[in-house]
Design a protein around this motif. Structure first.
Motif, PDB file in Angstrom:
ATOM      1  N   ARG A   1      -4.922   1.752  -4.507  1.00 20.31           N
ATOM      2  CA  ARG A   1      -4.980   2.972  -4.006  1.00 20.31           C
ATOM      3  C   ARG A   1      -5.418   4.086  -5.094  1.00 20.31           C
ATOM      4  NH1 ARG A   1       0.447   4.555  -0.663  1.00 20.31           N
ATOM      5  NH2 ARG A   1      -0.542   6.744  -0.855  1.00 20.31           N
ATOM      6  N   ASP A   2      -5.204   4.074  -6.475  1.00 27.55           N
ATOM      7  CA  ASP A   2      -5.612   5.031  -7.001  1.00 27.55           C
ATOM      8  C   ASP A   2      -6.956   4.809  -7.638  1.00 27.55           C
ATOM      9  OD1 ASP A   2      -2.986   5.560  -6.598  1.00 27.55           O
ATOM     10  OD2 ASP A   2      -2.182   4.559  -8.301  1.00 27.55           O
TER      11      ASP A   2
ATOM     12  N   TRP B   1       0.867  -1.063  -0.060  1.00 30.37           N
ATOM     13  CA  TRP B   1      -0.053   0.060   0.016  1.00 30.37           C
ATOM     14  C   TRP B   1       0.784   1.185   0.117  1.00 30.37           C
ATOM     15  CZ3 TRP B   1      -5.205   0.797  -0.680  1.00 30.37           C
ATOM     16  CH2 TRP B   1      -5.670   1.928  -0.269  1.00 30.37           C
ATOM     17  N   TYR B   2       1.986   1.337   0.737  1.00 31.83           N
ATOM     18  CA  TYR B   2       3.020   2.419   0.735  1.00 31.83           C
ATOM     19  C   TYR B   2       3.985   2.407  -0.282  1.00 31.83           C
ATOM     20  CZ  TYR B   2       0.578   3.749   5.003  1.00 31.83           C
ATOM     21  OH  TYR B   2      -0.729   4.301   5.654  1.00 31.83           O
ATOM     22  N   GLY B   3       3.788   1.448  -1.067  1.00 34.48           N
ATOM     23  CA  GLY B   3       4.535   1.753  -2.553  1.00 34.48           C
ATOM     24  C   GLY B   3       6.046   1.077  -2.683  1.00 34.48           C
ATOM     25  N   LEU B   4       6.096   0.114  -1.662  1.00 36.93           N
ATOM     26  CA  LEU B   4       7.523  -0.600  -1.574  1.00 36.93           C
ATOM     27  C   LEU B   4       7.174  -1.578  -3.096  1.00 36.93           C
ATOM     28  CD1 LEU B   4       7.491   0.164   1.327  1.00 36.93           C
ATOM     29  CD2 LEU B   4       9.140  -1.561   1.642  1.00 36.93           C
ATOM     30  N   GLY B   5       8.304  -1.698  -3.580  1.00 38.39           N
ATOM     31  CA  GLY B   5       8.645  -2.597  -4.747  1.00 38.39           C
ATOM     32  C   GLY B   5       8.107  -3.922  -4.692  1.00 38.39           C
ATOM     33  N   LEU B   6       8.251  -4.694  -5.864  1.00 33.26           N
ATOM     34  CA  LEU B   6       8.190  -6.081  -5.685  1.00 33.26           C
ATOM     35  C   LEU B   6       8.994  -6.853  -5.026  1.00 33.26           C
ATOM     36  CD1 LEU B   6       7.672  -7.032  -9.700  1.00 33.26           C
ATOM     37  CD2 LEU B   6       6.203  -6.584  -8.032  1.00 33.26           C
ATOM     38  N   PHE B   7      10.359  -6.531  -4.783  1.00 34.03           N
ATOM     39  CA  PHE B   7      11.403  -7.179  -4.123  1.00 34.03           C
ATOM     40  C   PHE B   7      11.290  -6.895  -2.842  1.00 34.03           C
ATOM     41  CE2 PHE B   7      15.811  -7.912  -3.071  1.00 34.03           C
ATOM     42  CZ  PHE B   7      15.938  -9.465  -3.254  1.00 34.03           C
ATOM     43  N   PRO B   8      11.092  -5.578  -2.340  1.00 32.23           N
ATOM     44  CA  PRO B   8      11.083  -5.541  -0.882  1.00 32.23           C
ATOM     45  C   PRO B   8       9.988  -6.160  -0.172  1.00 32.23           C
ATOM     46  CG  PRO B   8      11.676  -3.426  -2.120  1.00 32.23           C
ATOM     47  CD  PRO B   8      11.093  -4.567  -3.084  1.00 32.23           C
TER      48      PRO B   8
END
Lengths: 105, 249
Positions: free
Chosen positions: B189-190, A79-86
């Motif tokens: 989210r969008d 949700w907070y936009g961390l990428g695929l790998f993280p």
């Protein structure tokens, strides 16, 4: 029936699986105008991946709790936009820690 | 993972390849883990490591391959094998149709066919979420690195079957689901409609896994039916309004 060789099975599986992938691409020329069809295709990837993720994520871990926590933390991280790998890495670490620590308690 | 802010239009092949490799790497790692456990099943079906590598590299279908290897193990008929491939891989038809809408109109038939062959759940996921038209080079490089790890994982599983502790295998197998979440959650989210679709998917999928009768079906069958059902209902109730970032019109 003759003794079926694994190689023949596998060649057949490769052929059929890739035909399934290729056929729609060959048949659909240009952009689709139909609103329902375009909307349907727009939602398909999200729905498929969501359906495959839950409840499978809970069923693959050694304890269901590890899967539940990995799911919740993974959802927040994504949700907070961390990428695929993280996100993937965070889920792995959580499951490993909970699956190995929980039996020790 | 930050700092890759790409401002230029995606007409630079090298940049597309770099992006494809970047996004393909976590998929590749997840694939290795899943293919490793698949290799253990392939070994039971009598596959050698080279044959497992060959099979996995060109099939690239988790549930589909699982089905195939179980059928090979019991020497099933070819008709059963074809039916199994159709059912477990039917979703790729939907994905191929969806991906056809993300290709630039001038894309050659060669690229269309090769792009279609690259489709797996994850490669499709990142390809269809590429902004604007999806450049073939992006999909190819992501598919190549992930397919190599997928095939390598299967071959390793055949050779080294039960050598890893189960706790590590279980932890690695969750990587794939973490990736799925990273693909589906940010668009929710969008776009509130995507959020509704995801909530409905989680709820119905959870219910179907424990409900009588339905829970007896294979997870592949449930995936297909739920995908068609939920996507249709959401498309009917919440149709998309304008072209969704499909480039020029």
């Amino acid at each position: 029936m003759e003794q079926n060789s694994p190689i023949l099975y596998i060649l057949l599986a490769i052929l059929v699986t890739n035909l399934i992938r290729v056929l729609p691409m060959l048949l659909i020329k240009g952009p689709i105008r139909n609103t329902f069809l375009r909307s349907f295709l727009y939602y398909v990837p999200y729905v498929t991946l969501a359906v495959m993720t839950f409840p499978a994520i809970i069923e693959t871990t050694l304890t269901p709790l590890a899967g539940v926590i990995a799911l919740v933390v993974g959802l927040i991280a994504a949700w907070y936009g961390l990428g695929l790998f993280p996100v993937a890495l965070i889920c792995c670490i959580i499951v490993y820690l909970i699956d190995t620590l929980l039996p020790m308690l | 993972m930050k700092g890759f802010d790409v401002k230029n239009e995606s007409n630079v092949p090298l940049r597309n390849i770099a992006e494809g490799l970047r996004d393909g790497t976590p998929i590749a790692l997840g694939y290795f883990a899943v293919a490793f456990s698949l290799g253990i099943i392939a070994k039971k079906a009598g596959l050698t490591a080279p044959l497992g590598f060959f099979s996995s590299f060109f099939t690239r279908a988790s549930a589909g391959e699982y089905g195939v290897y179980t059928l090979v193990a019991i020497h099933a008929t070819y008709v059963e094998l074809i039916a199994m491939c159709l059912v477990t891989n039917l979703r790729y038809m939907l994905m191929s149709a969806a991906l056809s809408q993300k290709l630039a109109p001038a894309t050659s038939w060669f690229h269309r066919l090769l792009m279609a062959c690259c489709i797996t759940d994850e490669i499709f996921g990142i390809s269809v979420n590429h902004r604007g038209y999806t450049p073939p080079a992006y999909t190819y490089s992501a598919a190549l690195i992930s397919s190599l790890f997928w095939a390598g994982g299967c071959a390793t599983g055949i050779v080294a079957g039960g050598m890893l502790p189960t706790s590590i295998v279980a932890a690695l197998s969750v990587a794939l689901y973490g990736m799925f979440l990273a693909i589906i959650v940010p668009p929710a989210r969008d776009d509130r409609n995507v959020l509704y679709a995801l909530i409905a998917s989680f709820l119905l999928s959870g219910i179907c896994a424990v409900a009588p009768i339905v829970s007896q079906w294979s997870s592949g069958t449930r995936t297909i039916l739920l995908t068609i059902l939920i996507s249709s209902v959401v498309a009917w109730l919440r149709p998309i309004k304008k072209r969704e970032s499909n480039g020029t019109e």
